[in-house]
Design an enzyme around this catalytic site. Structure first.
Site, PDB file in Angstrom:
ATOM      1  N   TYR A  33       0.819  -1.194   0.000  1.00  0.00           N
ATOM      2  CA  TYR A  33       0.000   0.000   0.000  1.00  0.00           C
ATOM      3  C   TYR A  33       0.857   1.249   0.000  1.00  0.00           C
ATOM      4  O   TYR A  33       2.076   1.175   0.211  1.00  0.00           O
ATOM      5  CB  TYR A  33      -0.951  -0.002   1.204  1.00  0.00           C
ATOM      6  N   ARG A  52       8.288   4.206  -4.638  1.00  0.00           N
ATOM      7  CA  ARG A  52       8.357   3.208  -3.568  1.00  0.00           C
ATOM      8  C   ARG A  52       7.364   2.082  -3.812  1.00  0.00           C
ATOM      9  O   ARG A  52       7.673   0.903  -3.561  1.00  0.00           O
ATOM     10  CB  ARG A  52       8.099   3.877  -2.210  1.00  0.00           C
ATOM     11  N   ARG A 100      -7.106 -20.732  -1.554  1.00  0.00           N
ATOM     12  CA  ARG A 100      -6.086 -20.541  -0.527  1.00  0.00           C
ATOM     13  C   ARG A 100      -4.953 -21.562  -0.632  1.00  0.00           C
ATOM     14  O   ARG A 100      -5.166 -22.765  -0.495  1.00  0.00           O
ATOM     15  CB  ARG A 100      -6.712 -20.604   0.873  1.00  0.00           C
ATOM     16  N   HIS A 102      -0.482 -21.227   0.117  1.00  0.00           N
ATOM     17  CA  HIS A 102       0.543 -20.247   0.477  1.00  0.00           C
ATOM     18  C   HIS A 102       1.345 -19.784  -0.738  1.00  0.00           C
ATOM     19  O   HIS A 102       1.660 -18.610  -0.873  1.00  0.00           O
ATOM     20  CB  HIS A 102       1.497 -20.814   1.527  1.00  0.00           C
ATOM     21  N   LYS A 147       6.501  -1.929   1.862  1.00  0.00           N
ATOM     22  CA  LYS A 147       5.319  -1.330   2.505  1.00  0.00           C
ATOM     23  C   LYS A 147       4.144  -2.290   2.373  1.00  0.00           C
ATOM     24  O   LYS A 147       3.212  -2.075   1.590  1.00  0.00           O
ATOM     25  CB  LYS A 147       5.011   0.049   1.919  1.00  0.00           C
ATOM     26  N   LEU A 205      11.014   1.234   7.126  1.00  0.00           N
ATOM     27  CA  LEU A 205      10.415   1.710   5.881  1.00  0.00           C
ATOM     28  C   LEU A 205      11.080   3.051   5.535  1.00  0.00           C
ATOM     29  O   LEU A 205      11.199   3.919   6.397  1.00  0.00           O
ATOM     30  CB  LEU A 205       8.907   1.911   6.068  1.00  0.00           C
TER      31      LEU A 205
HETATM   32  N1  PDD Z   1       2.722   4.925   7.597  1.00  0.00           N
HETATM   33  N2  PDD Z   1       7.432   3.612   8.968  1.00  0.00           N
HETATM   34  C1  PDD Z   1       6.299   2.911   8.998  1.00  0.00           C
HETATM   35  C2  PDD Z   1       6.291   1.579   9.650  1.00  0.00           C
HETATM   36  C3  PDD Z   1       5.128   3.449   8.411  1.00  0.00           C
HETATM   37  O1  PDD Z   1       3.993   2.745   8.421  1.00  0.00           O
HETATM   38  C4  PDD Z   1       5.177   4.738   7.832  1.00  0.00           C
HETATM   39  C5  PDD Z   1       3.975   5.359   7.181  1.00  0.00           C
HETATM   40  C6  PDD Z   1       6.401   5.436   7.829  1.00  0.00           C
HETATM   41  C7  PDD Z   1       6.540   6.788   7.199  1.00  0.00           C
HETATM   42  O2  PDD Z   1       6.442   6.722   5.801  1.00  0.00           O
HETATM   43  P1  PDD Z   1       5.893   7.956   4.961  1.00  0.00           P
HETATM   44  O3  PDD Z   1       6.721   9.132   5.364  1.00  0.00           O
HETATM   45  O4  PDD Z   1       6.126   7.558   3.562  1.00  0.00           O
HETATM   46  O5  PDD Z   1       4.447   8.149   5.330  1.00  0.00           O
HETATM   47  C8  PDD Z   1       7.508   4.829   8.397  1.00  0.00           C
HETATM   48  C9  PDD Z   1       1.540   5.370   6.919  1.00  0.00           C
HETATM   49  C10 PDD Z   1       1.309   6.837   7.029  1.00  0.00           C
HETATM   50  C11 PDD Z   1       0.363   4.529   7.378  1.00  0.00           C
HETATM   51  O6  PDD Z   1       0.551   3.325   7.497  1.00  0.00           O
HETATM   52  O7  PDD Z   1      -0.729   5.063   7.556  1.00  0.00           O
END
Ligand code: PDD
Length: 288
Positions: A33, A52, A100, A102, A147, A205
């Site tokens: 996402y 990303r 389903r 894996h 992500k 991340l």
């Molecule tokens: N989260 N680290 C983690 C684990 C995150 O889930 C996020 C962002 C970030 C910061 O990334 P960015 O600057 O690209 O938003 C770092 C989003 C906002 C969420 O899950 O809602």
């Protein structure tokens, strides 16, 4: 006004938006996402977010459902249909619907969901006084650079924060080193005035807000060090803050039960926040 979601080629009322029970996102958390900030109806840093996303797709061996240009059209249209001014747009891609098993399906069809909503401005007190964070053990996997929608450890940590009246949970590895926040990147300013955040390895991340803040810090001539820091260093820091698409740069002035420094937001954190708001305003203005 009723909300609209984009689901696999159709704009549907949010309340009726559905995915199949055999969607691998639902079954295995097998998806990725992005969350982009929206200011004055404009997506902020959409290209870095989509860079990303494409990296996550490659690392997951998933196929892009459409071109980047087409994804942007859908995201913009979802923002428009939901009359989002300041808020977020959320894009989720999963490996698709399959019985389903894996192992990956033979011919997966990437599923696409896009939603968008307005968000309330951060309460003035968050910025004026800073927020509280709690610490939680980082119990996640070895690919935190992807992500992925598989966010259970992050949800568990955020729940601990919520139950303790805190804004964020700061994740700490088994060596006592800070990785990041449960949904944000973590930063400190050391006693000798150096801005520090952890390098973007597989353990965190690589936040798009993080990248923008690094750029701003360089431009502003702030002494910056990209290195891991310990929880002990964070407790003794002059300043601390977290960054994300929804927090921007948020000063952290309390960690567990103790204040950070004098318990007031630091000057560097506030300067970076102001510059980041400017960074967003410039993009919103440029698109107007
Ligand atoms: N989260 N680290 C983690 C684990 C995150 O889930 C996020 C962002 C970030 C910061 O990334 P960015 O600057 O690209 O938003 C770092 C989003 C906002 C969420 O899950 O809602």
């Amino acid at each position: 006004m009723s909300r609209i979601a984009y689901v696999n080629g159709r704009y549907v009322p949010h309340a009726q938006a559905r995915v199949h029970i055999d969607d691998r996102g639902y079954q295995f958390g097998d998806g990725i996402y992005e969350v982009c900030a929206v200011r004055s109806g404009v997506m902020i840093d959409d290209d870095p977010h989509l860079d990303r996303l494409e990296r996550s797709l490659r690392e997951m061996r998933m196929t892009a459902p459409m071109s980047r240009a087409a994804l942007k059209v859908v995201m913009r249209e979802t923002i428009r249909r939901n009359v989002v001014n300041d808020g977020i747009v959320y894009l989720q891609l999963t490996r698709g619907v399959a019985p389903r098993d894996h192992a990956f399906p033979k011919a997966p069809k990437t599923q696409v969901v896009v939603t968008a909503r307005n968000a309330k401005p951060h309460p003035a007190a968050f910025v004026e006084d800073g927020v509280k964070a709690v610490t939680a053990p980082d119990i996640r996997w070895g690919r935190c650079d992807i992500k992925t929608i598989a966010l259970l450890p992050n949800c568990m940590a955020k729940q601990v924060a919520k139950e303790n009246g805190a804004y964020e949970a700061i994740l700490v590895d088994e060596k006592g080193v800070v990785t990041e926040g449960s949904s944000s990147n973590a930063w400190i300013v050391t006693g000798d005035g150096k801005l520090v955040t952890r390098p973007a390895t597989n353990e965190i991340l690589n936040g798009i807000t993080r990248l923008a803040i690094i750029e701003i810090a360089r431009r502003e001539g702030i002494v910056f060090e990209e290195r891991a820091f310990t929880l002990d260093e964070m407790r003794r820091a002059r300043e601390a803050f977290v960054t994300s698409a929804s927090s921007f740069a948020m000063p952290v002035t309390q960690l567990d039960d103790a204040p950070i420094a004098n318990g007031k937001p630091g000057t560097i954190a506030l300067k970076l926040r102001a510059a980041y708001l400017q960074h967003m305003a410039a993009q919103a203005g440029a698109a107007a």
